[in-house]
Design a protein around this motif. Sequence first.
Motif: not given
Length: 246
Positions: A174-185
Amino acid sequence: MHVLILGGTTEGRRLAGTLHAEGIRVTSSLAGRVASPKLPPGEVRVGGFGGADGLARWLREHQVDAVIDATHPFAGTISFNAARAAATSHVPLLALRRPGWTPVEGDDWHPVASLEEAAGAARALGRRIFLTTGRMGLAAFAGVTDAWFLVRSVDPPEPPFPDRMEVLLERGPFTVEGERDVLRAYGIDVLVTKDSGGAATAPKLTAAREAGVPVVIVRRPPVPEGVPVAGTVEEAAGWARERSFF
């Protein structure tokens, strides 16, 4: 020389590839819990051995010269079975374990000893919980009825599991950007994970730190007493090469 790799991890696949390329006979054993696993080079077997006695019998019947336990850090049962089987069969055994994660400044980690403890700790910290502990341990969270869960796993989970949950079927890295999106969404306010170590799934820890999300982290079980440990594929490959001269 015949090396048995108890695998299923990225490190196990890399090790099998390294030894196979050097002309060493390698058999990788996979637990069979993932529907479509990534197969390593060399020979592959899938499924259990029937406990320590079954594994010891398999080592003798297939004339195994060395065993490398490259299973997931939380696959405790097979590791202890391997230690018993190797001892009774007089076959050298090495554990390949990627280093665990280390907290840095800004992390809000809450270490626990088990998934059951993780369920209580997560419930005390928030109501929208991101579970990245895999599909096999969801029963520990099934009794938490006043929280919502986002569950990420490679294959669909089977009950028992929490009533209020959504499943993300994804496989790392996984990527940091993708994980940021998951937490936010999903409005995540607690992350639950195991200390599996490695880079493939570490970005969630960075994303949680940036977002100020607390992390409940399950400590890994110990390696069986007396079993030597390698922290890298290169170290494990070197150990196997040394055995080839015995």
